[in-house]
Design an enzyme around this catalytic site. Structure first.
Site, PDB file in Angstrom:
ATOM      1  N   SER A   1       0.184 -43.257  35.980  1.00  0.00           N
ATOM      2  CA  SER A   1       0.805 -44.220  36.899  1.00  0.00           C
ATOM      3  C   SER A   1       2.072 -44.823  36.308  1.00  0.00           C
ATOM      4  O   SER A   1       3.067 -45.021  37.013  1.00  0.00           O
ATOM      5  CB  SER A   1      -0.188 -45.337  37.246  1.00  0.00           C
ATOM      6  OG  SER A   1      -1.306 -44.827  37.935  1.00  0.00           O
TER       7      SER A   1
ATOM      8  N   GLY B   1      -4.662 -36.282  34.301  1.00  0.00           N
ATOM      9  CA  GLY B   1      -5.001 -36.668  32.935  1.00  0.00           C
ATOM     10  C   GLY B   1      -6.068 -37.738  32.928  1.00  0.00           C
ATOM     11  O   GLY B   1      -6.469 -38.259  33.974  1.00  0.00           O
ATOM     12  N   LEU B   2      -6.527 -38.070  31.745  1.00  0.00           N
ATOM     13  CA  LEU B   2      -7.562 -39.084  31.591  1.00  0.00           C
ATOM     14  C   LEU B   2      -7.091 -40.447  32.100  1.00  0.00           C
ATOM     15  O   LEU B   2      -5.884 -40.708  32.156  1.00  0.00           O
ATOM     16  CB  LEU B   2      -7.952 -39.206  30.118  1.00  0.00           C
ATOM     17  CG  LEU B   2      -8.646 -38.009  29.469  1.00  0.00           C
ATOM     18  CD1 LEU B   2      -8.701 -38.212  27.962  1.00  0.00           C
ATOM     19  CD2 LEU B   2     -10.043 -37.808  30.042  1.00  0.00           C
TER      20      LEU B   2
ATOM     21  N   SER C   1      -0.471 -39.319  41.196  1.00  0.00           N
ATOM     22  CA  SER C   1      -1.095 -39.745  39.933  1.00  0.00           C
ATOM     23  C   SER C   1      -2.599 -39.839  40.152  1.00  0.00           C
ATOM     24  O   SER C   1      -3.102 -40.864  40.620  1.00  0.00           O
ATOM     25  CB  SER C   1      -0.527 -41.100  39.497  1.00  0.00           C
ATOM     26  OG  SER C   1       0.877 -41.060  39.425  1.00  0.00           O
TER      27      SER C   1
END
Length: 300
Positions: free
Chosen positions: A134, A127-128, A198
């Site tokens: 995280s 994802g962005l 992540s």
């Protein structure tokens, strides 16, 4: 029984040596690391350890095999166990060196699972920047470990401080960054660890290659899209990177001057702008349960 007999024939072609009995002695007071445990959790864990120690059976241990016996076992593995034929090396790229050969374990992934009870998996959170990858993976890791599930989090920034410290943010470097972490995650998964990665991993092609590394060996890979609108991620901006990118001080930043290719068919979508971090972690736990990972309802 036939499989076990075949194993013993490989390890001990002249017959098993006389076993020597070894007995376990239960500790009257189990040793427990008390750091970060509540009183109730500590009491439960101590009680569980005491019960487990008392139930340990008398076991018989045979002398360890010699190096020659180990070498013979590995050399005859493919003929003794035909189901293990074929290399487990990565299919997505060829090694630079040609003078190497894959070294098979004496245990398959399935046998390891039966012996340890730990089913490995990788949750690939993509994802962005600022989407919450995280944060969610940290809470998820804690929930899993509290329930007795072996889990480990591989965070993008953390990995770039060690294993991938030579990687930048060009397209080629991003591809190599993802390839390396996919191979590491695969090893973790194979040994029974629930691995939480992540990484922004913006390119769909890179994520598909990562999936291929797992699926060719029958390992569980779950793509998790941590999905938030760009304006929400930019408003959060926990590292101040969007501000730098908007000012031109930071180049090749995903979402601003580099694209993010959203997953087409992820196993799980987490909308961190609609749900709390805890709720998102619980959704991931349920997704793992549906895929066969045994996770108790309550902490140990």
């Amino acid at each position: 029984v036939e499989r076990e007999s075949a194993k013993r024939a490989v390890w001990y072609p002249n017959g098993l040596p006389d076993p020597q009995p070894v007995r376990w002695t239960a500790l009257s007071t189990p040793i427990v690391n008390t750091r970060n445990y509540s009183a109730a959790m500590l009491a439960r864990r101590t009680a569980n350890m005491t019960t487990s120690l008392r139930r340990l059976p008398t076991v018989v241990a045979a002398p360890a095999p010699s190096l020659g016996q180990v070498a013979a076992a590995l050399a005859s593995r493919r003929s003794a166990f035909p189901s293990y034929e074929g290399t487990r090396a990565s299919a997505t790229s060829q090694p630079k060196s040609q003078n190497i050969m894959w070294s098979d374990s004496l245990l398959s992934t399935e046998e390891r699972l039966k012996m340890t009870g730990c089913k490995g998996a990788t949750l690939w959170l993509t994802g962005l920047s600022g989407s919450g990858k995280s944060t969610v993976s940290s809470v998820l890791e804690k929930k899993l470990i509290e329930r007795g599930v072996l889990a480990y989090r591989l965070d993008g920034d953390n990995v770039r401080m060690g294993l991938n410290k030579d990687m930048g943010f060009s397209k080629a470097d991003r591809e190599e960054n993802i390839r390396r972490i996919a191979e590491v995650s695969k090893l973790f998964t194979d040994c029974g660890i629930v691995t939480l990665t992540s990484f922004i991993s913006p390119y769909r092609e890179d994520r598909d290659r990562a999936r291929e590394i797992f699926e060719k060996d029958g390992l569980l890979f779950m793509e998790v899209h941590v999905d938030v609108p760009l304006d929400v991620a930019e408003k959060r901006d926990p590292k101040g990177l969007y501000k730098k990118a908007r000012s031109g001080a930071l180049k090749n930043f995903t979402g601003i001057d580099d694209p993010y290719e959203a997953p087409l068919n992820p196993e799980l979508v987490l909308k961190t702008h609609d749900f709390t971090v805890d709720e998102c972690a619980d959704q991931a736990v349920e997704a793992l349960r549906k895929c066969g990972v045994a996770i108790p309802q309550d902490p140990i």
